[in-house]
Scaffold this active site. Structure first.
Site, PDB file in Angstrom:
ATOM      1  N   LYS A 101      -4.918  22.261  32.276  1.00  0.00           N
ATOM      2  CA  LYS A 101      -6.288  21.841  31.189  1.00  0.00           C
ATOM      3  C   LYS A 101      -4.620  20.774  30.495  1.00  0.00           C
ATOM      4  O   LYS A 101      -3.587  21.123  29.925  1.00  0.00           O
ATOM      5  CB  LYS A 101      -6.504  22.620  30.459  1.00  0.00           C
ATOM      6  N   GLY A 111     -14.396  17.052  29.547  1.00  0.00           N
ATOM      7  CA  GLY A 111     -13.749  16.806  31.152  1.00  0.00           C
ATOM      8  C   GLY A 111     -12.915  15.976  31.714  1.00  0.00           C
ATOM      9  O   GLY A 111     -12.287  16.356  32.565  1.00  0.00           O
ATOM     10  N   HIS A 126     -20.663  28.451  30.167  1.00  0.00           N
ATOM     11  CA  HIS A 126     -19.728  27.507  28.539  1.00  0.00           C
ATOM     12  C   HIS A 126     -20.835  27.489  27.546  1.00  0.00           C
ATOM     13  O   HIS A 126     -22.006  26.946  27.741  1.00  0.00           O
ATOM     14  CB  HIS A 126     -19.350  26.526  29.323  1.00  0.00           C
ATOM     15  N   GLU A 135     -16.259  25.810  21.620  1.00  0.00           N
ATOM     16  CA  GLU A 135     -16.684  26.167  22.424  1.00  0.00           C
ATOM     17  C   GLU A 135     -15.722  27.270  22.911  1.00  0.00           C
ATOM     18  O   GLU A 135     -14.963  27.455  23.336  1.00  0.00           O
ATOM     19  CB  GLU A 135     -16.902  25.142  23.356  1.00  0.00           C
ATOM     20  N   ARG A 182     -16.231  16.482  15.829  1.00  0.00           N
ATOM     21  CA  ARG A 182     -17.410  15.969  16.058  1.00  0.00           C
ATOM     22  C   ARG A 182     -18.582  16.065  16.311  1.00  0.00           C
ATOM     23  O   ARG A 182     -18.735  17.435  16.510  1.00  0.00           O
ATOM     24  CB  ARG A 182     -17.109  14.627  16.328  1.00  0.00           C
TER      25      ARG A 182
END
Length: 624
Positions: free
Chosen positions: A161, A168, A211, A278, A300
């Site tokens: 990542k 994504g 998720h 998340e 945000r």
């Protein structure tokens, strides 16, 4: 200290700009839109009270230029800026520029963004705050050999990542050690291009991941609350496709643990405004209080915020504005949840062709009027190659999850878009899948169930519907039948139309008397467009008869874009499937492969060149 906002400049475009304008108008606040060359006639420009042109179409020459946004605010007398999502919404330098210009930034402080902006630093901070995090490597040493050795230690599969990633981008799953180097290079290239930072972290990949994210809100009085969770497990290439609230299978004890962790995460960075924490969740069985781990925090408003609004009755944009004005949030026990809501993202893309983005004019845009549709485009508008290809968000709410799913599936199947291709049928197939209806979700769902979600032979499947829509009517008002009756001639059983330049034989009377499909026919000068369950077919009266001019001797651009890599030159011998050219369009990389074995005749473009749809990029020598 409270500060009454009077005029908001929206530093964004499309759907989210229209969404902010809607709430601002409800609150009696004036709005200012900004627009690039490509957006001169865009819906958000017409809806705002004022609009300011900020430059050429590419985002890095318009929507991403901080000075232009600040100048537009000063020029129009705006006293606040709403960043929307994407573009500058998570850029600390933009927040500070707004503060320096005495503009109220409707969002968190720059320091909170910086704390959560880099995934490696954020995970370390969460560890210190007692928020659970996934095993991985967060070190500063970015030597590829070191990264590979760490991945080998963690054990495959792993996830690479980008530390500055989002949406994504800059993310690669690696299943085996032998694939690591190529995946790392690809990830770093995309991260450098998208974020200007090619540093990465390595995480253990959860095999049956879900998720689940928590909507949090902080105010300037030190209060942080949550507005429950959303499940965003249905993803394609790490991009969310369908989102819902509450999460299927959620229990009160797991919700309590997860929302507490999210609130703790927000408090750790003194968070103000709307944000989302998340979590990656173990979806191999029932949800567990120790089966979730912090993934990242989006500082945000999220694309999927409407589902939270639908179950809580709150307007999240309104609360963003209220918090920015210094107002206090409601108490946690005042936030209630009722029913179920689900959202699908309608994209301009072709699922039957590896989700290739589709750009151009929207001659027909027929969206469902029931339930909720958030969009920034209308019929006659354009899907531009310069920006994200999302056309709209379709949201359905009901008393139960089953009823909400059914309502949203009906919306997807009833959507009609032409000539742009969309994922409407694909979305409907996802919603109708028994595994999805049962709540058996994971981020692998689309890949695992591809055989049931994609189209094997859609035309054959839809022939009855096309026949029903196109069957000729009787020529006499006295004979109100559709059975092929003709004066003094035997009845016709079939008739012919042209589809994609080839003759298509349809029956006068479909064998299926009662069709369950969503069917609609629209007549255009070039023929009839028939919509069947979210797909469109242009049926013309005569076959075009056009032949493929280049056949297997050329690579052509399937859409407008930019050449980012050329892997062959004139005279090179290539084999079928070799990656010859890489294009970038609408935030997507597309690799064009050799159509056959042969020798390269001519490469017509170089790295950095912009190409149009249908242009020949590379040719092979004629076969002897």
């Amino acid at each position: 200290m409270s500060k009454q906002i009077k005029k908001i400049l929206i530093a964004n475009r499309g759907e989210i700009a229209c969404r902010v304008i809607k709430t601002a108008r409800k609150m009696g606040l004036a709005t200012v839109a900004v627009y690039s060359d490509a957006d001169r006639r865009a819906l958000h420009v017409r809806q705002a009270d004022e609009a300011v042109h900020i430059g050429p179409s590419p985002a890095n020459e318009s929507y991403l230029v901080i000075d232009k946004i600040i100048s537009a605010a000063e020029e129009t007398g705006a006293d606040a800026v709403h960043p929307g999502y994407g573009f500058l919404s998570e850029n600390p330098a933009f927040v500070r520029a707004c503060e320096k210009a005495n503009l109220t930034f409707i969002g968190p402080k720059a320091e909170s963004m910086e704390a959560m902006g880099l995934k490696d630093a954020a995970k370390k901070l969460m560890d210190e705050a007692g928020v659970p995090t996934t095993p991985g490597y967060l070190g500063e040493d970015q030597d590829p050999k070191v990264l590979k050795s760490k991945a080998d230690e963690i054990g495959y599969p792993v996830l690479i990542k980008a530390v500055a990633g989002g949406g994504g981008k800059g993310m690669r799953k690696v299943d085996a050690s032998k694939d690591f180097d190529a995946s790392l290079a690809s990830c770093q290239r995309e991260a450098k291009s998208s974020f200007g930072n090619d540093e990465v972290l390595i995480e253990k990949y959860i095999l049956s991941p879900r998720h689940i994210e928590v909507q949090v809100f902080g105010d300037t009085h030190g209060n942080v609350i949550h507005m429950f969770e959303r499940d965003c497990s249905l993803q394609r290439r790490h991009q969310k496709v369908i989102e819902e609230a509450p999460a299927p299978g959620m229990t009160e004890d797991v919700r309590s643990a997860m929302t507490k962790a999210a609130v703790d995460a927000a408090k750790a960075v003194n968070y103000v405004g709307a944000g989302t924490v998340e979590f990656i969740v173990d979806g191999s069985g029932a949800l567990k209080t120790d089966g979730f781990w912090f993934m990242e925090m989006n500082t945000r408003l999220q694309v999927e915020h409407p589902v939270t609004e639908m179950i809580t009755g709150l307007d999240l944009v309104e609360w963003q504005i209220r918090v920015a004005q210094g107002e206090k949030l409601p108490k946690q026990n005042e936030i209630k949840m009722e029913g179920h809501a689900i959202e699908a993202r309608l994209y301009a893309e072709d699922p039957a062709n590896d989700f290739l983005p589709s750009v151009g004019d929207l001659t027909i845009l027929n969206m469902p009027t029931r339930n909720r549709v958030d969009t920034g485009i209308e019929q006659g508008g354009e899907v531009s190659l310069h920006y994200d290809p999302m056309i709209a968000k379709m949201i359905a709410a009901a008393d139960t999850r089953t009823n909400a799913i059914s309502a949203l599936e009906d919306m997807c199947r009833g959507t009609g878009v032409f000539p742009i291709k969309t994922n409407a049928r694909f979305l409907a197939n996802c919603l109708a899948h028994p595994r999805f209806i049962a709540g058996q979700l994971s981020t692998n769902f689309i890949a695992d169930e591809a055989g049931n979600l994609f189209y094997d032979d859609t035309l054959q499947e839809d022939m009855e519907s096309l026949s029903f829509a196109m069957a000729p009517k009787a020529t006499s008002a006295d004979f109100g039948v559709t059975d092929g009756w003709r004066l003094n001639q035997p009845p016709r059983e079939t008739f012919t139309r042209s589809l994609n330049g080839e003759d298509l034989t349809l029956r006068i009377t479909p064998t299926t008397q009662t069709l369950k499909s969503h069917i609609k026919r629209v007549t255009l000068p070039k023929g009839d467009v028939v919509f069947v369950d979210g797909l469109s077919y242009l049926l013309e009266n005569m076959a075009a008869g056009a032949a493929d001019a280049v056949g297997g001797n050329a690579l052509t651009a399937s859409m407008p874009g930019k050449i980012i890599a050329v892997n062959a030159k004139s005279g090179d011998a290539v084999s079928a499937g070799d990656p010859l050219i890489v294009m970038e369009a609408m935030k997507m990389e597309m690799t064009l492969e050799a159509p056959r074995d042969g020798t390269v005749d001519e490469v017509k473009f170089s790295v950095g060149d912009l190409v149009s749809d249908g242009e020949v990029l590379l040719t092979l020598e004629d076969e002897e």
